[in-house]
Design an enzyme around this catalytic site. Sequence first.
Site, short mmCIF file in Angstrom:
data_model
loop_
_atom_site.label_atom_id
_atom_site.label_comp_id
_atom_site.label_asym_id
_atom_site.label_seq_id
_atom_site.Cartn_x
_atom_site.Cartn_y
_atom_site.Cartn_z
N ALA A 237 0.72 -1.21 -0.17
CA ALA A 237 0.10 -0.03 -0.10
C ALA A 237 0.85 1.23 -0.02
CB ALA A 237 -0.97 0.01 1.09
N HIS A 238 0.35 2.34 -0.03
CA HIS A 238 1.05 3.79 -0.24
C HIS A 238 1.65 3.87 1.00
CE1 HIS A 238 -3.16 5.74 1.47
NE2 HIS A 238 -2.70 4.83 2.52
N ASN A 239 2.82 4.59 0.66
CA ASN A 239 4.04 4.95 1.75
C ASN A 239 4.73 3.86 2.50
OD1 ASN A 239 1.74 7.59 1.75
ND2 ASN A 239 3.93 8.26 1.99
#
Length: 351
Positions: A237-239
């Site tokens: 997922a993001h980051n």
Amino acid sequence: MQQVTLSKLAQLVDGEVVGDPDLIIEGIAGLEDAGPEHSTFLANPKYAGAVKSSKAGAVIVSPEWKKLGKNLVVCADPYLAFAKIATFFSREEKAPIGVSQHAVLEPDVTLGEDISIHPLVYISSGSRIGDRTEIFPGSYVGEDVQIGNDCTIFPNVTILKGTVIGDRVIIHSGTVIGSDGFGYAPSPEGYFKIPQNGIVQIDDDVEIGANCTIDRATFGKTRIKRGTKIDNLVQIAHNVEVGEHTAIVSQVGISGSTKIGNQVILAGQVGVAGHLTIGDRVRVGAQSGIAHSVPPGKDISGSPAIEHRTWLKCSAIYPRLPQMRNYLLYTSDAADEGLGVDLGGRRIIKK
């Protein structure tokens, strides 16, 4: 067909020849399939018996098997030696094809030397492709993407805007790099989409399996560091930040903003909650659910994940739960009748 002497193979893996150093080897195969022209390997002692019946011309072994009575390459790590020798025999010297007339490249794309861009590839404005990189048919490269030297992008890979990819990276078919992170703000009218304006950065020597998704960051970058290997069907997922030389096995899901350390192993179907820190050298058993940060060097399993040794003890109890339940009911009934049960539960005694 490549042919090489046994002594040359031994040099390749820093091994020692026992037997005929001039024996000609033409390939590597498994114990059962190998013929006189092949080398095979023994990495697991339980297969030692199969070595005696194997028709292989030579066997790669560790020092304790030095007296097998066959042509041998003796080295510290037979499995690693097998990998190096298999790579040696599987190398193909292919001439670069340049840019296919059936590929579409925007005018300001920058191309390195000796590249291979196959038919039906699209490369968008501002992107840069490094030397000796090969992009197979059906792949999409978005705006301002940077792809390093000696990379292989297999068919139908999608690499979206701003992604940065280092050298010697391999990305297998169906993978999507840089799709939007799953970010929404709840409101009375429903979920309000949060723009995902960051990028994905893939460092050198990373390999990403088929049908993986690595989301772009909300801000900053989602990053996969040097030497990490990702199996098929993985969601990052993001980051998220994944450290160096980490192994992520099939169907793992990592939630947003989690940091995974160096040399971590996440076995199949592990789920990791968001905003956690997983320390260096952590090993996580298959199908585990990680809800809390994990300090370095821990082995954990289960859902929710606990220390692996504790989880093994719990797992040993599960099949005995029906028997334990009956025991508890038995002792409860005895107590209601004014009787007692000894510690072993084997006989009823008067109180």
